[in-house]
Each structure stands twice: as structure tokens, then as C-alpha cells.
Design a protein around this motif. Sequence first.
Motif, PDB file in Angstrom:
ATOM      1  N   GLY A  54      47.306 -14.537  28.082  1.00 55.15           N
ATOM      2  CA  GLY A  54      47.680 -14.777  29.478  1.00 55.15           C
ATOM      3  C   GLY A  54      49.076 -15.357  29.578  1.00 55.15           C
ATOM      4  N   TYR A  55      49.345 -16.066  30.679  1.00 55.13           N
ATOM      5  CA  TYR A  55      50.661 -16.659  30.890  1.00 55.13           C
ATOM      6  C   TYR A  55      50.555 -17.757  31.935  1.00 55.13           C
ATOM      7  CZ  TYR A  55      50.615 -13.482  34.924  1.00 55.13           C
ATOM      8  OH  TYR A  55      50.267 -12.809  36.068  1.00 55.13           O
ATOM      9  N   VAL A  56      51.542 -18.649  31.925  1.00 57.81           N
ATOM     10  CA  VAL A  56      51.641 -19.682  32.957  1.00 57.81           C
ATOM     11  C   VAL A  56      52.817 -19.334  33.860  1.00 57.81           C
ATOM     12  CG1 VAL A  56      50.599 -21.455  31.525  1.00 57.81           C
ATOM     13  CG2 VAL A  56      53.066 -21.163  31.487  1.00 57.81           C
ATOM     14  N   HIS A  57      52.774 -19.821  35.092  1.00 61.03           N
ATOM     15  CA  HIS A  57      53.742 -19.379  36.095  1.00 61.03           C
ATOM     16  C   HIS A  57      53.851 -20.417  37.206  1.00 61.03           C
ATOM     17  CE1 HIS A  57      50.205 -18.473  38.539  1.00 61.03           C
ATOM     18  NE2 HIS A  57      49.704 -17.907  37.454  1.00 61.03           N
ATOM     19  N   LEU A  58      54.656 -20.086  38.234  1.00 56.04           N
ATOM     20  CA  LEU A  58      54.870 -20.979  39.372  1.00 56.04           C
ATOM     21  C   LEU A  58      54.189 -20.478  40.646  1.00 56.04           C
ATOM     22  CD1 LEU A  58      58.680 -21.743  38.858  1.00 56.04           C
ATOM     23  CD2 LEU A  58      56.718 -23.108  38.108  1.00 56.04           C
ATOM     24  N   GLY A  59      53.322 -19.493  40.501  1.00 50.51           N
ATOM     25  CA  GLY A  59      52.719 -18.886  41.685  1.00 50.51           C
ATOM     26  C   GLY A  59      51.802 -19.791  42.469  1.00 50.51           C
ATOM     27  N   ASP A  60      51.257 -20.827  41.828  1.00 50.94           N
ATOM     28  CA  ASP A  60      50.352 -21.718  42.562  1.00 50.94           C
ATOM     29  C   ASP A  60      51.077 -22.461  43.684  1.00 50.94           C
ATOM     30  OD1 ASP A  60      48.519 -20.839  40.780  1.00 50.94           O
ATOM     31  OD2 ASP A  60      48.210 -22.750  39.759  1.00 50.94           O
ATOM     32  N   GLY A  61      52.356 -22.753  43.480  1.00 51.44           N
ATOM     33  CA  GLY A  61      53.129 -23.375  44.553  1.00 51.44           C
ATOM     34  C   GLY A  61      53.222 -22.471  45.774  1.00 51.44           C
ATOM     35  N   ALA A  62      53.409 -21.161  45.532  1.00 53.83           N
ATOM     36  CA  ALA A  62      53.448 -20.211  46.646  1.00 53.83           C
ATOM     37  C   ALA A  62      52.082 -20.092  47.315  1.00 53.83           C
ATOM     38  CB  ALA A  62      53.920 -18.845  46.151  1.00 53.83           C
ATOM     39  N   ILE A  63      51.016 -20.246  46.543  1.00 46.00           N
ATOM     40  CA  ILE A  63      49.664 -20.227  47.131  1.00 46.00           C
ATOM     41  C   ILE A  63      49.498 -21.384  48.107  1.00 46.00           C
ATOM     42  CG2 ILE A  63      47.229 -20.617  46.593  1.00 46.00           C
ATOM     43  CD1 ILE A  63      47.637 -18.980  44.055  1.00 46.00           C
ATOM     44  N   PHE A  64      49.935 -22.569  47.703  1.00 50.68           N
ATOM     45  CA  PHE A  64      49.820 -23.720  48.595  1.00 50.68           C
ATOM     46  C   PHE A  64      50.690 -23.548  49.838  1.00 50.68           C
ATOM     47  CE2 PHE A  64      48.840 -26.209  44.519  1.00 50.68           C
ATOM     48  CZ  PHE A  64      47.483 -25.960  44.663  1.00 50.68           C
ATOM     49  N   LEU A  65      51.867 -22.952  49.668  1.00 47.21           N
ATOM     50  CA  LEU A  65      52.725 -22.701  50.826  1.00 47.21           C
ATOM     51  C   LEU A  65      52.063 -21.720  51.789  1.00 47.21           C
ATOM     52  CD1 LEU A  65      55.386 -22.973  52.353  1.00 47.21           C
ATOM     53  CD2 LEU A  65      56.324 -21.181  50.893  1.00 47.21           C
TER      54      LEU A  65
ATOM     55  N   LEU B  36      45.805 -34.742  46.875  1.00 51.75           N
ATOM     56  CA  LEU B  36      44.487 -34.729  46.253  1.00 51.75           C
ATOM     57  C   LEU B  36      43.835 -33.350  46.383  1.00 51.75           C
ATOM     58  CD1 LEU B  36      43.079 -38.214  47.327  1.00 51.75           C
ATOM     59  CD2 LEU B  36      43.917 -37.534  45.071  1.00 51.75           C
ATOM     60  N   SER B  37      44.023 -32.717  47.533  1.00 53.06           N
ATOM     61  CA  SER B  37      43.456 -31.382  47.718  1.00 53.06           C
ATOM     62  C   SER B  37      44.117 -30.378  46.773  1.00 53.06           C
ATOM     63  CB  SER B  37      43.616 -30.937  49.172  1.00 53.06           C
ATOM     64  OG  SER B  37      44.978 -30.711  49.490  1.00 53.06           O
ATOM     65  N   PHE B  38      45.435 -30.493  46.578  1.00 53.32           N
ATOM     66  CA  PHE B  38      46.126 -29.609  45.640  1.00 53.32           C
ATOM     67  C   PHE B  38      45.642 -29.850  44.213  1.00 53.32           C
ATOM     68  CE2 PHE B  38      50.054 -29.518  48.627  1.00 53.32           C
ATOM     69  CZ  PHE B  38      49.378 -28.668  49.476  1.00 53.32           C
ATOM     70  N   LEU B  39      45.453 -31.125  43.852  1.00 57.71           N
ATOM     71  CA  LEU B  39      44.969 -31.444  42.507  1.00 57.71           C
ATOM     72  C   LEU B  39      43.569 -30.883  42.283  1.00 57.71           C
ATOM     73  CD1 LEU B  39      46.208 -35.139  42.147  1.00 57.71           C
ATOM     74  CD2 LEU B  39      47.004 -33.172  40.823  1.00 57.71           C
ATOM     75  N   LEU B  40      42.706 -31.008  43.284  1.00 54.75           N
ATOM     76  CA  LEU B  40      41.352 -30.478  43.153  1.00 54.75           C
ATOM     77  C   LEU B  40      41.382 -28.952  43.055  1.00 54.75           C
ATOM     78  CD1 LEU B  40      38.346 -30.986  43.043  1.00 54.75           C
ATOM     79  CD2 LEU B  40      38.302 -30.982  45.549  1.00 54.75           C
ATOM     80  N   ALA B  41      42.247 -28.326  43.839  1.00 51.45           N
ATOM     81  CA  ALA B  41      42.373 -26.870  43.770  1.00 51.45           C
ATOM     82  C   ALA B  41      42.841 -26.427  42.382  1.00 51.45           C
ATOM     83  CB  ALA B  41      43.340 -26.377  44.848  1.00 51.45           C
TER      84      ALA B  41
ATOM     85  N   VAL C 222      51.288 -28.295  42.003  1.00 52.92           N
ATOM     86  CA  VAL C 222      51.136 -29.443  42.905  1.00 52.92           C
ATOM     87  C   VAL C 222      52.496 -29.956  43.362  1.00 52.92           C
ATOM     88  CG1 VAL C 222      50.352 -31.831  43.066  1.00 52.92           C
ATOM     89  CG2 VAL C 222      48.897 -30.119  41.980  1.00 52.92           C
ATOM     90  N   LEU C 223      53.454 -30.048  42.441  1.00 50.42           N
ATOM     91  CA  LEU C 223      54.792 -30.528  42.805  1.00 50.42           C
ATOM     92  C   LEU C 223      55.458 -29.592  43.811  1.00 50.42           C
ATOM     93  CD1 LEU C 223      56.115 -31.731  39.324  1.00 50.42           C
ATOM     94  CD2 LEU C 223      55.252 -33.129  41.211  1.00 50.42           C
TER      95      LEU C 223
ATOM     96  N   CYS D 187      56.755 -28.135  49.464  1.00 50.12           N
ATOM     97  CA  CYS D 187      56.532 -27.242  50.610  1.00 50.12           C
ATOM     98  C   CYS D 187      55.952 -28.000  51.800  1.00 50.12           C
ATOM     99  CB  CYS D 187      55.597 -26.103  50.205  1.00 50.12           C
ATOM    100  SG  CYS D 187      56.298 -24.945  49.013  1.00 50.12           S
ATOM    101  N   LEU D 188      55.126 -29.016  51.510  1.00 52.64           N
ATOM    102  CA  LEU D 188      54.553 -29.820  52.596  1.00 52.64           C
ATOM    103  C   LEU D 188      55.648 -30.510  53.406  1.00 52.64           C
ATOM    104  CD1 LEU D 188      51.868 -30.897  53.831  1.00 52.64           C
ATOM    105  CD2 LEU D 188      52.087 -32.839  52.285  1.00 52.64           C
ATOM    106  N   LEU D 189      56.722 -30.908  52.747  1.00 49.66           N
ATOM    107  CA  LEU D 189      57.813 -31.584  53.434  1.00 49.66           C
ATOM    108  C   LEU D 189      58.577 -30.653  54.360  1.00 49.66           C
ATOM    109  CD1 LEU D 189      59.232 -33.754  50.499  1.00 49.66           C
ATOM    110  CD2 LEU D 189      57.688 -34.477  52.331  1.00 49.66           C
TER     111      LEU D 189
END
Length: 231
Positions: free
Chosen positions: A35-46, A104-109, A145-146, A151-153
Amino acid sequence: MKKLNVQKLTLCGVMAALVFVMTYFPKIPVPVTGGYVHLGDGAIFLSVLLLGPLGIPAAAVGSMLSDLIGGYMVYVLPTFLIKGLVALVAWKLCRKDQPLLAMLSFLLAEAVMVLGYFLLEWALYGVASAAAAIGPNVVQGIAGVLIGMLCLLITPRLERVAKLFRRGMPMVFHYGRRWHLFSMMQKNLLMGDKSGGKCAIIVYWKGIPFPPKRRPDARKPCVKSLDRGKL
């Protein structure tokens, strides 16, 4: 539930494309699982912050397409389910006016993401390989999460742009030394165009706008008319 319109579905498609881009391109392979690691989770939260429940299909489809196009066929369906669940958890628990609860919600996700891929890779490659992939997935989750908190800001400003987009295609014009963003509907109303077929980019010259009660005139240098169907 309000009826979905074309603008909302278009925004959902745009966010799915953003999830795909941030998942597919800046990626680091994980040899033990393929597999691979990526930055897509930030876009998911956005996408969840901007679209609410519509961020769930955007997250699932965008992440799935990354695996599909990248040739990670064994991950395609699990990624669709896991990333959709990540977006669901973030949407259900996140409160944009409470940064701590949002984090906390992002961490749980992200914990759901790590657990989901651990169980999948345990079934595919064995417990040793699945355990070795926990570290990279945790790093990916922290990065997500970061990015999500960043994005929350900026979400209030992005929501205003998205709101203008839902009202009509956003257009930009210049007023003095500042740029402003208006939707087609607002400009049509301002220019007295009730047909909905035309919009106008209003260019202010020395602080004097084109007369608002007159229709756009292509011969005047301060106004450019655009056909809505050609945008």
C-alpha cells in the motif's frame, strides 16, 4: 432533506477530485503491504467540513479512484468502505464552532482508518505485515488531522465561496484596489438582467461602476458579457 441540485453535486465532484489528487500524487509506498501513505485524509475532512453528508461519497469515491487508477486493485472496495466510514465519523462528531471537539472527531476518524486497514491487511497478509503497517498509517492519520485542523480555520471563507458557487458560477471583478467575488445571480440582478442568460463582469474604472440599471453593452470597455452556457 432538501432536494439535491446540480451545484451541490458539482461541488461534491470537485471535492472527490481533490481527495483523489491529494491521495494519488503525494504518496509514500509501504513495502510490507504493497500500500502507501498519503495526504488524502486532510481533503476528506475538508470535504466533510464544506459539504456535510455529501462529503461522505466524495471521500469514498475520490479515495477509491486513487487505488483503482494506481493499480491497487485489492484495496479498491475496502478503501471505498473505510474512507466512507472515516468521513461518516468525522461528519457525525465534528462541530465547526468547537475546535477541540473537531480535533477529537478527526482523531477518532483516523483511528477508524488505522483499525480498518489493520483488519484488512491482517486478512490479506497476516498479522505481522498488518502490524508493521500500523506505524505508517498512524503517521498518515496525524498528517490528516493537522491538515483537517488547518482546513477548519479557513472553512468560513471557503463556505462563503461555496455558497456563491451554489447560487451561480463565481466571477471576479476589481473595485479600486480590492478584488470581489460575486455570483451570476447577484450580477444579473445588479445589471438588470432578468433573463438569466447573461452575466457581466463589472470592471470599475476610477471607482465608477457601469450604470447598474443598464444592460451590458459589449461596445463599452468597462463591461464584458459572458454567455452562461459557454462557462
